[in-house]
Design a protein around this motif. Structure first.
Motif: not given
Length: 166
Positions: A62-65, A69-70, A114-116
């Protein structure tokens, strides 16, 4: 057993390239080493951050998207989890405020994870533990040449078996 099925079994046995004693020892070393390595990395993350290795991998993805968000279905494929497993894992992470789920903006049927900001902070701290573990347990037990060879072997296996991309 019919003659036909006996013939098929004999053909399979004759075509099996059995491992030599040395190959069997190396294979078992690989199995044992990879199992204890992953177990130890998982224990370190759980002890220090309350995250499993699979949760850590999800947070990294997620952090790399883009926009961190994926889509859930894509995330499940990236980390080789079933859709059911990814749903349960994301629900746990969502409850902890690490991940948020929303309807996909481009497809009303899809759901995105989504990574908060809080989750990004959790990942930033956990990354130190994970990378230290990789250095201690893997890099500390291999030469640069051995580590590079391992990488090449795993890339070929992943490509041959249609594995995940990293």
């Amino acid at each position: 057993m019919s003659e036909r099925s006996a013939g098929l079994e004999l053909t399979e046995v004759n075509e099996t390239p059995w491992l030599s004693r040395q190959q069997q020892e190396i294979w078992r070393s690989f199995l044992g080493g990879s199992t204890v390595l992953m177990d130890q990395l998982d224990r370190d993350l759980r002890r220090e951050h309350g995250l499993s290795m699979s949760e850590y991998e999800i947070l990294v993805r997620l952090s790399e998207a883009p926009a961190r968000s994926i889509r859930m279905a894509e995330l499940a494929a990236l980390v080789a989890h079933s859709r059911s497993r990814i749903t349960h894992t994301i629900a746990r992470l969502e409850k902890a405020g690490i991940v948020a789920r929303d309807q996909c903006s481009t497809d009303g049927r899809g759901v995105t994870a989504t990574l908060t900001d809080h989750g990004f902070g959790v990942l930033a701290h956990a990354a130190h533990t994970h990378v230290r573990g990789v250095h201690t347990y893997l890099l500390g037990n291999s030469t640069p040449e051995e580590f590079a060879a391992l990488g090449r072997i795993m890339e070929r296996i992943s490509a041959q078996l249609g594995g995940r991309t990293f």
